[in-house]
Write a protein that holds these residues in place. Structure first.
Motif, PDB file in Angstrom:
ATOM      1  N   ASN A  42      41.540 -43.216 -40.243  1.00 37.25           N
ATOM      2  CA  ASN A  42      41.076 -43.967 -41.417  1.00 37.25           C
ATOM      3  C   ASN A  42      39.725 -43.452 -41.909  1.00 37.25           C
ATOM      4  O   ASN A  42      39.435 -43.490 -43.111  1.00 37.25           O
ATOM      5  CB  ASN A  42      40.971 -45.455 -41.076  1.00 37.25           C
ATOM      6  N   LYS A  43      38.904 -42.965 -40.992  1.00 43.73           N
ATOM      7  CA  LYS A  43      37.583 -42.445 -41.348  1.00 43.73           C
ATOM      8  C   LYS A  43      37.616 -40.938 -41.618  1.00 43.73           C
ATOM      9  O   LYS A  43      36.573 -40.345 -41.911  1.00 43.73           O
ATOM     10  CB  LYS A  43      36.587 -42.733 -40.235  1.00 43.73           C
ATOM     11  N   GLU A  44      38.824 -40.335 -41.483  1.00 40.42           N
ATOM     12  CA  GLU A  44      39.015 -38.896 -41.677  1.00 40.42           C
ATOM     13  C   GLU A  44      38.097 -38.087 -40.769  1.00 40.42           C
ATOM     14  O   GLU A  44      37.475 -37.106 -41.177  1.00 40.42           O
ATOM     15  CB  GLU A  44      38.795 -38.508 -43.151  1.00 40.42           C
ATOM     16  N   LEU A  45      38.016 -38.536 -39.502  1.00 41.50           N
ATOM     17  CA  LEU A  45      37.125 -37.875 -38.545  1.00 41.50           C
ATOM     18  C   LEU A  45      37.887 -37.229 -37.389  1.00 41.50           C
ATOM     19  O   LEU A  45      37.270 -36.824 -36.400  1.00 41.50           O
ATOM     20  CB  LEU A  45      36.125 -38.913 -37.977  1.00 41.50           C
ATOM     21  N   ILE A  46      39.188 -37.115 -37.494  1.00 35.86           N
ATOM     22  CA  ILE A  46      39.966 -36.553 -36.396  1.00 35.86           C
ATOM     23  C   ILE A  46      40.642 -35.250 -36.818  1.00 35.86           C
ATOM     24  O   ILE A  46      41.178 -35.139 -37.922  1.00 35.86           O
ATOM     25  CB  ILE A  46      41.029 -37.558 -35.880  1.00 35.86           C
ATOM     26  N   GLY A  47      40.556 -34.256 -35.921  1.00 32.90           N
ATOM     27  CA  GLY A  47      41.227 -32.973 -36.133  1.00 32.90           C
ATOM     28  C   GLY A  47      42.029 -32.614 -34.900  1.00 32.90           C
ATOM     29  O   GLY A  47      42.170 -33.416 -33.962  1.00 32.90           O
ATOM     30  N   ALA A  48      42.529 -31.390 -34.870  1.00 34.36           N
ATOM     31  CA  ALA A  48      43.401 -30.954 -33.785  1.00 34.36           C
ATOM     32  C   ALA A  48      42.727 -31.038 -32.425  1.00 34.36           C
ATOM     33  O   ALA A  48      43.310 -31.506 -31.444  1.00 34.36           O
ATOM     34  CB  ALA A  48      43.873 -29.526 -34.051  1.00 34.36           C
ATOM     35  N   GLN A  49      41.470 -30.578 -32.352  1.00 30.55           N
ATOM     36  CA  GLN A  49      40.761 -30.553 -31.072  1.00 30.55           C
ATOM     37  C   GLN A  49      40.554 -31.972 -30.531  1.00 30.55           C
ATOM     38  O   GLN A  49      40.820 -32.253 -29.365  1.00 30.55           O
ATOM     39  CB  GLN A  49      39.416 -29.847 -31.227  1.00 30.55           C
ATOM     40  N   LYS A  50      40.085 -32.874 -31.371  1.00 30.07           N
ATOM     41  CA  LYS A  50      39.818 -34.252 -30.945  1.00 30.07           C
ATOM     42  C   LYS A  50      41.113 -34.945 -30.553  1.00 30.07           C
ATOM     43  O   LYS A  50      41.158 -35.692 -29.551  1.00 30.07           O
ATOM     44  CB  LYS A  50      39.120 -35.023 -32.065  1.00 30.07           C
ATOM     45  N   PHE A  51      42.166 -34.714 -31.321  1.00 24.40           N
ATOM     46  CA  PHE A  51      43.450 -35.342 -31.013  1.00 24.40           C
ATOM     47  C   PHE A  51      43.948 -34.905 -29.636  1.00 24.40           C
ATOM     48  O   PHE A  51      44.394 -35.725 -28.829  1.00 24.40           O
ATOM     49  CB  PHE A  51      44.474 -34.997 -32.087  1.00 24.40           C
ATOM     50  N   LYS A  52      43.858 -33.611 -29.365  1.00 23.60           N
ATOM     51  CA  LYS A  52      44.308 -33.121 -28.066  1.00 23.60           C
ATOM     52  C   LYS A  52      43.474 -33.731 -26.937  1.00 23.60           C
ATOM     53  O   LYS A  52      44.003 -34.088 -25.883  1.00 23.60           O
ATOM     54  CB  LYS A  52      44.230 -31.592 -27.991  1.00 23.60           C
ATOM     55  N   GLU A  53      42.169 -33.862 -27.140  1.00 19.34           N
ATOM     56  CA  GLU A  53      41.315 -34.453 -26.120  1.00 19.34           C
ATOM     57  C   GLU A  53      41.731 -35.892 -25.815  1.00 19.34           C
ATOM     58  O   GLU A  53      41.773 -36.307 -24.650  1.00 19.34           O
ATOM     59  CB  GLU A  53      39.852 -34.415 -26.573  1.00 19.34           C
ATOM     60  N   ILE A  54      42.066 -36.658 -26.857  1.00 21.10           N
ATOM     61  CA  ILE A  54      42.474 -38.048 -26.648  1.00 21.10           C
ATOM     62  C   ILE A  54      43.804 -38.122 -25.910  1.00 21.10           C
ATOM     63  O   ILE A  54      43.973 -38.917 -24.973  1.00 21.10           O
ATOM     64  CB  ILE A  54      42.563 -38.786 -28.004  1.00 21.10           C
ATOM     65  N   VAL A  55      44.751 -37.276 -26.315  1.00 24.68           N
ATOM     66  CA  VAL A  55      46.054 -37.270 -25.633  1.00 24.68           C
ATOM     67  C   VAL A  55      45.879 -36.874 -24.168  1.00 24.68           C
ATOM     68  O   VAL A  55      46.473 -37.484 -23.265  1.00 24.68           O
ATOM     69  CB  VAL A  55      47.046 -36.316 -26.332  1.00 24.68           C
ATOM     70  N   ASP A  56      45.066 -35.861 -23.920  1.00 26.31           N
ATOM     71  CA  ASP A  56      44.825 -35.426 -22.537  1.00 26.31           C
ATOM     72  C   ASP A  56      44.235 -36.559 -21.701  1.00 26.31           C
ATOM     73  O   ASP A  56      44.628 -36.759 -20.540  1.00 26.31           O
ATOM     74  CB  ASP A  56      43.876 -34.221 -22.514  1.00 26.31           C
ATOM     75  N   GLN A  57      43.295 -37.299 -22.275  1.00 25.19           N
ATOM     76  CA  GLN A  57      42.689 -38.418 -21.549  1.00 25.19           C
ATOM     77  C   GLN A  57      43.726 -39.492 -21.257  1.00 25.19           C
ATOM     78  O   GLN A  57      43.728 -40.085 -20.167  1.00 25.19           O
ATOM     79  CB  GLN A  57      41.532 -39.004 -22.366  1.00 25.19           C
ATOM     80  N   TYR A  58      44.619 -39.750 -22.189  1.00 26.96           N
ATOM     81  CA  TYR A  58      45.688 -40.728 -21.973  1.00 26.96           C
ATOM     82  C   TYR A  58      46.615 -40.296 -20.838  1.00 26.96           C
ATOM     83  O   TYR A  58      46.967 -41.097 -19.962  1.00 26.96           O
ATOM     84  CB  TYR A  58      46.487 -40.910 -23.273  1.00 26.96           C
ATOM     85  N   LEU A  59      46.975 -39.020 -20.808  1.00 27.53           N
ATOM     86  CA  LEU A  59      47.931 -38.531 -19.814  1.00 27.53           C
ATOM     87  C   LEU A  59      47.353 -38.498 -18.403  1.00 27.53           C
ATOM     88  O   LEU A  59      48.110 -38.552 -17.427  1.00 27.53           O
ATOM     89  CB  LEU A  59      48.427 -37.128 -20.202  1.00 27.53           C
ATOM     90  N   VAL A  60      46.022 -38.411 -18.289  1.00 31.98           N
ATOM     91  CA  VAL A  60      45.389 -38.379 -16.965  1.00 31.98           C
ATOM     92  C   VAL A  60      45.801 -39.592 -16.138  1.00 31.98           C
ATOM     93  O   VAL A  60      45.967 -39.506 -14.916  1.00 31.98           O
ATOM     94  CB  VAL A  60      43.850 -38.297 -17.101  1.00 31.98           C
TER      95      VAL A  60
END
Length: 427
Positions: A42-60
């Motif tokens: 919504n804030k247009e602050l997410i890109g490929a790198q940030k998205f991958k970091e969030i998914v990686d943290q979830y999968l941990v």
């Protein structure tokens, strides 16, 4: 697709199609990560790198190193890494491999990350490190999101450096053999992914195997692939009169509609790129199972008839006389299956460190979005889980354990030990 839509599908897979979804229910809290992604969108602050970091943290949270998320390397906006790999010894991280990073060489000592000591990070980031034993810890995710590191030189003078970001570099694919001593062959296999390439190398090696006295197989960096690609090597692993056990540990396969459809598609794609008979035979058997049990959830597959056919045609060889397999915690997946079978042979000695131990949940499928993001996850599980070892951690234990130390950066300790052992065995 939007990032939030992709993440919702990942949640659906981890809560339904993943092999450990029911056993790990309650281990993860996807709402927190989903809300973060939606807020950033919504804030247009997410890109490929940030998205991958969030998914990686979830999968941990699932504590399953057989499940991972990748950002396709062919895209312009590649995922970024710190450009080097490390391994821990005592309270120091040692650089063991460099990619894009050129400011410090292999062997560089790192004593803190973002102002925190290695010990303190280890206590706080236990889940992210994936292991409870230092030499097996995985520091990549922590370093990839770090801002600074502190290194020391030979005079114990410390320097603080910013962590730069680099395009990730694919692992080298190595399938080679060489004579390293008279009557001793060294076969190095970094993966079993390219079936025809692995089969080709073994075919080229066959004449030498029938004549050589000693064989060393180096799979310390082998992350797995197609277990069937290596089957033609087993007759040389076992002596005359011995054969692999035809009774594997029972496995259950999660035959959801998604998994069944993905596996059938995988079979179709694999047939286009390989002519290996062992692989095609196993695919035919497994595909029939998924078609039969589509949508039925967990089903125990009976491989006994398939394996009995393999056993009927199996004949061991007198040569090589001695086989030594070099392993490490980077030996994973299909490479671990290979080690497990080889350990049944009286010819074999395993030297090094315990394998990664990821085959509790195995047989990976992949879902891709936008030709850019791919999520890999296992769909089968052992009925009896891999046991933990109080010293080495989980995985297949070596016959001769050699702890990792910084000395490994100057010499190949496992290979030296293997050559010394063969002198004894050949007396």
């Amino acid at each position: 697709m939007k990032f939030s839509e992709i993440f919702k599908e990942i949640i659906s897979i981890t809560h339904q199609d993943y092999a450990g979804w029911d056993e790990k229910k309650g281990w993860n809290f996807p709402e927190r990560y989903l809300n973060e992604i939606i807020d950033l969108e919504n804030k247009e602050l997410i890109g490929a790198q940030k998205f991958k970091e969030i998914v990686d943290q979830y999968l941990v949270a699932f504590q399953d190193r057989h499940m991972y998320f990748v950002h396709t390397e062919s895209q312009e906006a590649k995922s970024k890494t710190c450009g080097f790999r490390v391994r821990r010894f005592e309270n120091i991280l040692y650089v063991i491999q460099t990619g894009g990073e050129t400011r410090f060489p292999i062997g560089t000592k790192i004593i803190s990350i973002d102002g925190k000591t290695i010990d303190s990070i280890s206590d706080l980031e236990r889940n992210a490190l994936r292991e409870s034993y230092p030499e097996r810890e995985s520091w990549e995710s922590i370093l990839n999101r770090a801002s600074t590191i502190e290194i020391v030189n030979e005079s114990d003078e410390s320097t603080s450096l910013l962590v730069n970001k680099y395009d990730s570099i694919p692992l080298d694919s190595i399938h080679t053999f060489e004579n390293i001593e008279e009557d001793t062959l060294l076969l190095t296999l970094s993966n079993f992914e390219n079936t025809d390439e692995v089969v080709r190398v073994i075919d080229e090696l066959t004449v030498k195997l029938k004549e050589c006295r000693n064989l060393i197989i180096d799979i310390r960096q082998n992350y797995g692939g197609n277990a069937n690609s290596i089957s033609s090597l087993f007759p040389f692993i076992f002596p005359v009169g011995e054969e692999p056990n035809a009774k594997p540990k029972p496995r259950e396969f999660n035959c959801t509609a998604r998994n069944s459809d993905l596996f059938i598609k995988l079979c179709e794609d694999t047939r286009k790129i390989t002519n290996d008979k062992a692989t095609l035979s196993m695919l035919e058997f497994a595909e029939k199972q998924f078609r039969t049990f589509r949508g039925q959830g967990f089903v125990r597959f009976d491989f006994s008839n398939y394996l009995e056919e393999f056993k009927k045609e199996f004949v061991g060889n007198a040569h090589p006389n001695n086989v030594i397999i070099l392993t490490d915690c980077y030996t994973a997946s299909a490479a671990e299956e290979f080690v497990a079978v080889c350990k049944q042979s009286s010819k074999v000695t395993v030297i090094g460190r315990a394998t990664r131990g990821v085959n509790d949940y195995s047989d990976l499928l992949a879902v891709t979005w936008n030709n850019e993001y791919t999520f890999y996850y296992p769909i089968s599980r052992l009925e009896t889980k891999t046991e933990f070892h109080e010293i080495h951690g989980k995985g297949i234990q070596p016959d001769i354990y050699i702890p990792w130390t910084p000395e490994h950066l100057q010499k190949d300790t496992e290979l030296e030990t293997a050559l010394e052992l063969m002198v004894v065995q050949n007396r």
